[in-house]
Structures are given as C-alpha cells and as structure tokens.
Design a protein around this motif. Structure first.
Motif, PDB file in Angstrom:
ATOM      1  N   LEU A 188       0.854  -1.184   0.000  1.00  0.00           N
ATOM      2  CA  LEU A 188       0.000   0.000   0.000  1.00  0.00           C
ATOM      3  C   LEU A 188       0.894   1.239   0.000  1.00  0.00           C
ATOM      4  CD1 LEU A 188      -2.764  -0.852   2.662  1.00  0.00           C
ATOM      5  CD2 LEU A 188      -3.057  -0.747   0.185  1.00  0.00           C
ATOM      6  N   PRO A 189       0.343   2.409  -0.266  1.00  0.00           N
ATOM      7  CA  PRO A 189       1.148   3.630  -0.105  1.00  0.00           C
ATOM      8  C   PRO A 189       1.694   3.723   1.315  1.00  0.00           C
ATOM      9  CG  PRO A 189      -0.883   4.123  -1.278  1.00  0.00           C
ATOM     10  CD  PRO A 189      -1.002   2.705  -0.804  1.00  0.00           C
ATOM     11  N   ALA A 190       2.887   4.214   1.436  1.00  0.00           N
ATOM     12  CA  ALA A 190       3.547   4.276   2.749  1.00  0.00           C
ATOM     13  C   ALA A 190       2.801   5.210   3.690  1.00  0.00           C
ATOM     14  CB  ALA A 190       4.988   4.724   2.582  1.00  0.00           C
ATOM     15  N   PHE A 191       2.886   4.899   4.977  1.00  0.00           N
ATOM     16  CA  PHE A 191       2.275   5.695   6.033  1.00  0.00           C
ATOM     17  C   PHE A 191       3.393   6.439   6.752  1.00  0.00           C
ATOM     18  CE2 PHE A 191       0.783   6.062  10.470  1.00  0.00           C
ATOM     19  CZ  PHE A 191      -0.420   6.725  10.266  1.00  0.00           C
ATOM     20  N   TYR A 192       3.339   7.797   6.679  1.00  0.00           N
ATOM     21  CA  TYR A 192       4.413   8.616   7.211  1.00  0.00           C
ATOM     22  C   TYR A 192       5.762   8.140   6.646  1.00  0.00           C
ATOM     23  CZ  TYR A 192       1.237  10.953  10.445  1.00  0.00           C
ATOM     24  OH  TYR A 192       0.229  11.697  10.988  1.00  0.00           O
ATOM     25  N   SER A 193       6.731   7.884   7.517  1.00  0.00           N
ATOM     26  CA  SER A 193       8.057   7.474   7.042  1.00  0.00           C
ATOM     27  C   SER A 193       8.257   5.959   7.119  1.00  0.00           C
ATOM     28  CB  SER A 193       9.148   8.159   7.873  1.00  0.00           C
ATOM     29  OG  SER A 193       9.017   7.818   9.249  1.00  0.00           O
ATOM     30  N   TYR A 194       7.204   5.215   7.445  1.00  0.00           N
ATOM     31  CA  TYR A 194       7.325   3.769   7.578  1.00  0.00           C
ATOM     32  C   TYR A 194       7.413   3.125   6.200  1.00  0.00           C
ATOM     33  CZ  TYR A 194       5.892   4.792  12.344  1.00  0.00           C
ATOM     34  OH  TYR A 194       5.822   5.304  13.615  1.00  0.00           O
ATOM     35  N   LYS A 195       8.214   2.083   6.095  1.00  0.00           N
ATOM     36  CA  LYS A 195       8.582   1.510   4.803  1.00  0.00           C
ATOM     37  C   LYS A 195       7.647   0.377   4.370  1.00  0.00           C
ATOM     38  CE  LYS A 195      12.462   3.960   4.654  1.00  0.00           C
ATOM     39  NZ  LYS A 195      12.691   5.025   3.670  1.00  0.00           N
TER      40      LYS A 195
END
Length: 514
Positions: free
Chosen positions: A218-225
C-alpha cells in the motif's frame, strides 16, 4: 540365252513380291494385334475409372450417413454435456480447471516442510510459530544462522513456540529465518507478537514455492517503509525484482532504481533478502531461477488516508502467493467489528473484472500489473477473466479497540472442506466463514454444529450464491469441517487492546505442478 535370263529375272521378282507380300501381311497382323491391345487397355481404364468413381460416391454416401446418424448426434450430446458441466460449475460457484502441467490439488492443505521468514519491525516483537496438528507431532527447527537442528514436540495443548530474534532481518542479505520439518502434516503460521505491533500470516509449504510472484503493498504511512522479504529453497538462486513504482525510487547497494528497472541479486539457501522503500511496490514482479518463499507488507500502515483513519497504524505482513497459485473468483468475508475494509485487487496479466457489493455491480479492465482498490462492509463478490491476487485490509477501530491488518483472500477454488487451525493468545479473536448459501448448515467446529448463526450475509451473482458469517473464538487449537465435504473459506483474526490486530487465512488448497 536372253529368254533364260528373262525367266530367271521373273522368278526372282516373284520371290521378292512374295516376300514383300508376307512382310505386309505380318505388319498388318501386328497392327491389328496392337489395336486390340489398345482397345483392351482403353476398356480396362474405363472400367477401373468407373469402379473408382462408384467407390468414391459410395464412400461419400456412407460417410455422410455416418455423420448424420452417428457423429452429429454425438457432437450434440457432447455440447449438451459441456453446457451441463458449465451449469454445474456455476451452481457450485467453482470453475473446473484444465492445465497440462497441473498434477493435482492438495485438498488437505497441510504439509510437513516450511520455511518461515519475517520482516523488519519498528518496535520490539516476539517472533513465533503457531502449529496446528490433529495429532502430537515432532517438529525439527533449523535456524538459518545456525548449523544445527533442535527438535520440539507440539500437541493440542502446546501450539505456540517462541523463536529467537535472529529470525528478524534487516535490509540486505542476512541469515534470518527458520526451516521446519514435521513427522506428519501440519499447518504453520508465522506470528510477531508485540505491544500494539502484532501481525501474522499462513505459511505456504516449501514444496509449493515457485519462481514468479506479484507483490501487494500500500502507499507508505508517514516514514514507515513498504517491504519485500524472500528466501530461496536452493543454493545459487538468481532473483530479479522488476520494480513497479508510481513515484520515487528504491535504493539498494548504493544505487537508485526507478520504475521498470530491475534489481538482480544472487541469494543462497538460508539467506533472507529484504528490500524496503517508501514507495508503493504493488505490481512489482519477483522472478527467480529456482523456487523462493516471499512475504511482503509494511512496517506500519493504516490502510486508509491519515485524515479519515481510526485507531493507529499496525505492521502488515502476508505470505505472497506465487502466480501459479492464484484464482479468478472470490468472496470477501464478513469481518466482525470491522465494517470498513479496503480490498486491493492485483492483476498479473490484463484482465476483465466484475465486482459486486450489495446490489451494485461494476465492471473494470485492468492492464498487466495494475491494481484496483474498493471498499466493502459485509460481503462482496469478485470474478476475473484471468487469475488475480486479492488482499483485504480491515480498517482500525476507534477508542484503542483494534488496529488494521493485512489478510490474503484465497479464491473459491482454493477452499478446503476441513481445517486444523490455531487461534493465538492475547486477542479477542474471531473466525469468518464463506460457504455456498445452501450449505451453511453442514459446518461443525470441534464436533459442534454452527448452523444457528444470527448474522449471516449473502450475495448472488449469476448462479453463484454465497453466504458469510463470523463468530468469536478463544485461544487454542481447533478443527472445523463440513459434513458433506462442501469446500468453504476460513479466516482467523482478532483485536488487541490497546491498538493491535492480526488476521490470516486458516489455510488453502494448493495446486501441485510437475
């Protein structure tokens, strides 16, 4: 003297005339004989041509009669049988498959050899395996970073085993994971338990590992990879990762890779390769020279945009099914307490989709390696012209009651008619079932009938009629079966307090290839 000479001359002339006459007679006789021969040949040719013509006409008449009396009715019967089979397939909600290289289908679901790997987390977790076995089983464990094997015993009262943290990888190639062998068929689930950061998946048996995978994230959440992790089943395995990126790039080994560029690496058995990026990797294609096991997911994600999310983010992890283990018909299950769910449909090849939620049906065409997201509440129906990968992301709950999670949706053709499964400790857990609507009363959980369910949701599309329901369940080992051996889908999931959640399919029927 002159008179004598004249007589001699005349005698000679008569002899010549006689010879000439005889020659002419012989020539005349020869010509007559040749003429007779020619007449005989002409007669023979005419006779044989006539006979051949009669034979051809007779053969044509016979073949015509055979066609109309035998072949045409037989073809009609075959067509009728094909129509009946099609009707039966639709009625059963399944599709009879034909494939030259398909050897069999593993309708038992369980197996004896597994390779379990994990992904890098954001907070400390306890990696573990959950083992479902109908009988007591001896399980040998080989850590990738150790050249020794330890043996444990698993039974109905002992279904969870904590692993060393050495199984948790980081970016690059590391000896992180475990190889498992049991003395009888089992189901294995990889599970990470942490405060608000748990997740699990159903481990695919090693013998079904393959050489081609399409990645869901999925699209990344904040800076999480977003992450891909893989491990080969054999030495000297060449892996190619062809990136599908809407934006950004992927860094590996001091090099940046953009959309449609390929990362190539050599990986050995007992090595785990992990790749991480802030870009959405959906549609990325992993191919290898020898079979590999692949997992993918996110360090932490909410499955929906930040401004409308409930709960917190949660690590996502799922075993990725190889492209030869996908399906073309799906029923998304009812997830108790989670009335908002994102579904991502990932195409491998160009495909035509039909999606039905409630009474609304839409059609859509996806090109190769494209994806489509949609939302559903209780149940939905998905069909496609080509095999696809379907992943569900139930949304988080407010008031710290449960976080989102990632869960594979096996297809209708991948259902089993019995499952042994484990429910992990530490959660308010549930099971969800999808089954043909006319077969809901044949399900038994540990010998107890499940026919009296109050909240059953149903959907129909053409001749396909399916129902789904969910019920709470406590920690432990269970066996569920359909008494009439009707195949059904089964998922285990749960909510953690505070801010946690997990979900995975109980198992599936894998296709075995030559």
């Amino acid at each position: 003297m002159a008179e004598i000479q004249m007589q001699v001359y005349e005698e000679i002339k008569r002899e010549d005339d006689d010879h000439r006459y005889d020659d002419l007679k012989m020539e005349e006789k020869k010509i007559k004989n040749d003429h007779v021969v020619v007449l005989l040949w002409k007669k023979w040719i005419k006779t044989n041509c006539l006979a051949l013509t009669i034979n051809m006409l007779t053969t044509g008449i016979i073949l015509t009669v055979i066609y109309f009396i035998v072949i045409a009715p037989l073809r009609q019967k075959l067509a009728d049988i094909d129509m009946r089979l099609t009707a039966i397939e639709k009625q059963n909600g399944t599709k009879l498959r034909e494939s030259e290289n398909v050897e069999s289908t593993n309708l038992g679901g369980k197996d004896t050899s597994f390779m379990v790997i994990f992904q890098e987390g954001i907070l400390p977790t306890t990696p573990k395996i959950l083992v479902a076995s109908e009988n007591t089983t001896r399980l040998s464990i080989r850590y990738f970073n150790q050249n020794k094997i330890q043996t444990i015993t698993m039974d109905k009262s002992n279904t969870e085993y904590n692993l060393s943290k050495s199984v948790l990888p980081s970016v690059g190639i590391h000896m992180a994971g475990v190889e498992l062998h049991s003395d009888e068929g089992i189901n294995v689930y990889g599970f990470s338990l942490g405060a608000g950061v748990s997740g699990g998946y159903s481990s695919m048996p090693t013998r079904f590992a393959s050489i081609k995978y399409i990645i869901p994230t999925l699209p990344a959440f904040y800076s999480y990879k977003n992450m891909i992790a893989l491990t080969p089943c054999y030495q000297n395995t060449v892996v190619s990762i062809n990136l599908k990126l809407k934006s950004g790039s992927v860094a590996y080994d001091n090099k940046q890779y953009s959309n449609n560029e390929t990362i190539r690496i050599m990986v050995n058995k007992y090595d785990t390769f992990q790749l991480s990026t802030s870009s959405d990797l959906s549609g990325t294609l992993v191919t290898s020279s020898k079979p590999v096991i692949v997992v993918s997911g996110n360090q932490c994600n909410s499955a929906i945009p930040i401004n409308i999310r409930a709960g917190d983010c949660n690590p996502f992890i799922e075993s990725v099914l190889p492209t030869n283990q996908l399906d073309s018909m799906f029923i998304t299950p009812y997830i108790s307490t989670r009335l908002n769910n994102t579904v991502r449909i990932q195409a491998v090849n160009s495909t035509n989709l039909t999606i039905k939620t409630g009474k609304k049906a839409i059609s859509k065409t996806l090109n190769a390696r494209e994806f489509l997201d949609f939302y559903y509440n209780t149940i939905s129906f998905i069909s496609s012209s080509e095999d696809i990968l379907v992943t569900s992301y139930p949304h988080g709950l407010s008031e710290r009651k449960g976080d989102p999670f990632m869960m594979t949706i096996p297809g209708v053709n991948q259902y089993l008619y019995e499952y042994d499964f484990v429910v992990p400790t530490g959660f308010d857990s549930y099971i969800s079932i999808t089954v043909q609507s006319d077969a809901t009363d044949g399900l038994f959980l540990d010998g107890n009938s499940l026919k009296s369910q109050s909240s059953v949701f149903s959907i129909s599309e053409g001749m396909n009629n399916f129902s789904t329901f969910s019920l709470p369940i406590s920690t432990g080992l269970y066996r569920i079966e359909h008494k009439k051996k009707v195949r059904f889908g089964l998922w285990i999931y749960g909510n953690g307090d505070p801010w946690d959640g997990y979900g995975y399919p109980a198992g599936m029927a894998y296709k075995a290839y030559n």
